[in-house]
Design an enzyme around this catalytic site. Structure first.
Site, PDB file in Angstrom:
ATOM      1  N   HIS A  48      -7.889  -0.198   5.895  1.00 22.47           N
ATOM      2  CA  HIS A  48      -6.635  -0.102   7.035  1.00 22.47           C
ATOM      3  C   HIS A  48      -6.033   1.367   6.072  1.00 22.47           C
ATOM      4  O   HIS A  48      -5.751   2.415   5.652  1.00 22.47           O
ATOM      5  CB  HIS A  48      -5.482  -0.460   6.970  1.00 22.47           C
ATOM      6  CG  HIS A  48      -3.636   0.409   6.936  1.00 22.47           C
ATOM      7  ND1 HIS A  48      -3.370   1.415   8.295  1.00 22.47           N
ATOM      8  CD2 HIS A  48      -2.946   0.650   6.176  1.00 22.47           C
ATOM      9  CE1 HIS A  48      -2.490   1.717   8.142  1.00 22.47           C
ATOM     10  NE2 HIS A  48      -2.325   1.541   7.373  1.00 22.47           N
ATOM     11  N   HIS A  55       1.100   4.045   2.521  1.00 16.52           N
ATOM     12  CA  HIS A  55       1.991   5.005   3.121  1.00 16.52           C
ATOM     13  C   HIS A  55       3.447   4.963   3.159  1.00 16.52           C
ATOM     14  O   HIS A  55       4.491   3.704   3.022  1.00 16.52           O
ATOM     15  CB  HIS A  55       1.685   4.759   4.249  1.00 16.52           C
ATOM     16  CG  HIS A  55       0.423   3.908   5.092  1.00 16.52           C
ATOM     17  ND1 HIS A  55      -0.765   3.431   5.312  1.00 16.52           N
ATOM     18  CD2 HIS A  55      -0.737   4.960   4.095  1.00 16.52           C
ATOM     19  CE1 HIS A  55      -1.998   3.858   5.713  1.00 16.52           C
ATOM     20  NE2 HIS A  55      -1.781   5.142   4.507  1.00 16.52           N
ATOM     21  N   ASP A  63      -0.368  -3.724   6.076  1.00 15.86           N
ATOM     22  CA  ASP A  63      -1.270  -2.985   7.536  1.00 15.86           C
ATOM     23  C   ASP A  63      -2.397  -3.696   7.634  1.00 15.86           C
ATOM     24  O   ASP A  63      -3.411  -3.157   8.320  1.00 15.86           O
ATOM     25  CB  ASP A  63      -0.955  -1.409   7.377  1.00 15.86           C
ATOM     26  CG  ASP A  63       0.772  -1.403   7.585  1.00 15.86           C
ATOM     27  OD1 ASP A  63       1.551  -2.359   8.025  1.00 15.86           O
ATOM     28  OD2 ASP A  63       0.566  -0.250   7.448  1.00 15.86           O
ATOM     29  N   HIS A  74       0.869  -0.996  -0.734  1.00 15.94           N
ATOM     30  CA  HIS A  74       0.198  -0.196   0.354  1.00 15.94           C
ATOM     31  C   HIS A  74       0.254   1.609   0.247  1.00 15.94           C
ATOM     32  O   HIS A  74       1.824   1.164  -0.029  1.00 15.94           O
ATOM     33  CB  HIS A  74      -1.364   0.351   1.430  1.00 15.94           C
ATOM     34  CG  HIS A  74      -0.040   0.013   2.556  1.00 15.94           C
ATOM     35  ND1 HIS A  74       0.570  -0.997   3.458  1.00 15.94           N
ATOM     36  CD2 HIS A  74      -0.476   1.357   3.227  1.00 15.94           C
ATOM     37  CE1 HIS A  74       0.247  -1.029   4.264  1.00 15.94           C
ATOM     38  NE2 HIS A  74       0.533   0.870   4.512  1.00 15.94           N
ATOM     39  N   HIS A 114       4.383  -4.524  10.218  1.00 17.00           N
ATOM     40  CA  HIS A 114       4.632  -4.107  12.154  1.00 17.00           C
ATOM     41  C   HIS A 114       5.275  -5.052  13.372  1.00 17.00           C
ATOM     42  O   HIS A 114       4.694  -6.245  12.998  1.00 17.00           O
ATOM     43  CB  HIS A 114       3.767  -2.883  12.164  1.00 17.00           C
ATOM     44  CG  HIS A 114       3.812  -1.604  10.599  1.00 17.00           C
ATOM     45  ND1 HIS A 114       4.400  -0.797  11.394  1.00 17.00           N
ATOM     46  CD2 HIS A 114       3.067  -1.437  10.464  1.00 17.00           C
ATOM     47  CE1 HIS A 114       4.062   0.237  10.854  1.00 17.00           C
ATOM     48  NE2 HIS A 114       3.615  -0.351   9.603  1.00 17.00           N
ATOM     49  N   ASP A 137       5.860   4.798   4.672  1.00 14.30           N
ATOM     50  CA  ASP A 137       6.825   3.732   5.633  1.00 14.30           C
ATOM     51  C   ASP A 137       7.025   3.069   5.200  1.00 14.30           C
ATOM     52  O   ASP A 137       7.186   1.011   5.819  1.00 14.30           O
ATOM     53  CB  ASP A 137       6.122   3.778   7.325  1.00 14.30           C
ATOM     54  CG  ASP A 137       4.579   3.520   7.505  1.00 14.30           C
ATOM     55  OD1 ASP A 137       3.639   4.012   6.635  1.00 14.30           O
ATOM     56  OD2 ASP A 137       4.191   2.363   8.235  1.00 14.30           O
ATOM     57  N   HIS A 138       6.557   2.186   4.079  1.00 11.42           N
ATOM     58  CA  HIS A 138       5.922   0.786   3.252  1.00 11.42           C
ATOM     59  C   HIS A 138       6.827   1.240   2.116  1.00 11.42           C
ATOM     60  O   HIS A 138       6.843  -0.012   1.091  1.00 11.42           O
ATOM     61  CB  HIS A 138       4.594   0.101   3.281  1.00 11.42           C
ATOM     62  CG  HIS A 138       4.306   0.585   4.576  1.00 11.42           C
ATOM     63  ND1 HIS A 138       4.155  -1.667   5.567  1.00 11.42           N
ATOM     64  CD2 HIS A 138       3.464   1.039   5.251  1.00 11.42           C
ATOM     65  CE1 HIS A 138       4.112  -1.478   6.170  1.00 11.42           C
ATOM     66  NE2 HIS A 138       3.254  -0.094   5.956  1.00 11.42           N
TER      67      HIS A 138
HETATM   68 FE    FE Z   1       2.626   0.796   8.269  1.00  9.07          FE
HETATM   69 ZN    ZN Z   2      -0.082   1.981   6.983  1.00 10.80          ZN
END
Ligand code: FE
Ligand code: ZN
Length: 238
Positions: free
Chosen positions: A111, A55, A130, A53, A168, A57-58
């Site tokens: 999410h 975001h 996530d 996805h 995570h 942080d990915h």
């Molecule tokens: Fe994440």
């Molecule tokens: Zn995410």
């Protein structure tokens, strides 16, 4: 000969996952949230970067890693407008190959819009981004409780032995809430003791089997959408 999967801890609590085909040595990296830690964690060539996805942080490491490796980038086609440039746009049911290991993209929103999970049937490996965490699930940042509930129940058809690789290391935090809502669950109490021991040694709590999650994860055990929505809202305030 299977798929070897190795966690690469990135940022504060994310995992990028290194996938290596045991037969051909072909490698892929899933969800590289930063480049530096991934470059230190990988030896050899990587031909594919897989994304669940949009975001950051990915995805934060994608552009640097693509240049370094000359890798192809594959992720949800519907999110192309807010992902790094995709070479391969994927939709639900599309397949990805790492050497001779083959996986299928499963649309699992809730999410994030367009969120994909990847299931490698022969290897028995499920990458949930996530959507599903050990003892928890993603926050409803872009979707509804009904969407995430139905996303998680797409995994119902998969075997108990399936190994879950999530995005995570949230397991210990999730455990506090899980025990709060399901204090008498003996399987959960055993899992929490195991998780505490693993984290005390600085070891990843993943993968975990889907069967273990079915026995312990309150979000998978919620009986219907309403119960799931109430649980998600309670955890947001916990
Ligand atoms: Fe994440
Ligand atoms: Zn995410």
């Amino acid at each position: 000969m299977g798929l070897d999967v190795t966690p690469i801890p990135v940022l504060s609590d994310n995992y990028a996952w290194l996938l290596r085909c045991g037969e051909t040595g072909a490698q892929a990296v899933l969800d590289p949230g930063e480049a530096g830690a991934v470059l230190r964690g990988v030896t050899g060539e990587v031909g594919l970067i897989l994304l669940t996805h949009h975001h950051v942080d990915h995805t934060g490491g994608v552009d640097v890693l693509r240049d370094r490796w000359g890798a192809k980038v594959a992720g949800p086609k519907s999110e192309a407008g807010r992902l790094p440039r995709l070479d391969i746009g994927l939709s639900d049911g599309d397949r990805v190959e790492v050497g001779v290991c083959s996986g299928v993209a499963m649309l699992t929103p809730g999410h994030a819009d367009g969120h994909l999970s990847y299931y490698f049937e022969r290897a028995g490996a499920l990458f949930t981004g996530d959507a599903l965490f050990s003892l928890g699930c993603g926050r409803l940042l872009e979707g509804t409780a009904a969407e995430l509930y139905h996303s998680l129940h797409r995994f119902d058809a998969l075997p108990d032995e399936t190994r879950v690789y999530a995005g995570h290391e949230y397991t210990l935090g999730n455990a506090r809430f899980a025990l709060h809502v399901d204090p008498e669950n003996q399987a959960l109490r055993r899992r929490v003791a195991e998780v505490e021991a693993l984290r005390a040694r600085g070891v990843s709590t993943l993968p975990v089997t889907l069967g273990e999650e079915r026995a312990t994860n309150p979000f998978l055990r919620a009986r219907d959408v309403a119960a799931f929505a109430a649980l998600r809202a309670e955890k947001d305030r916990f």
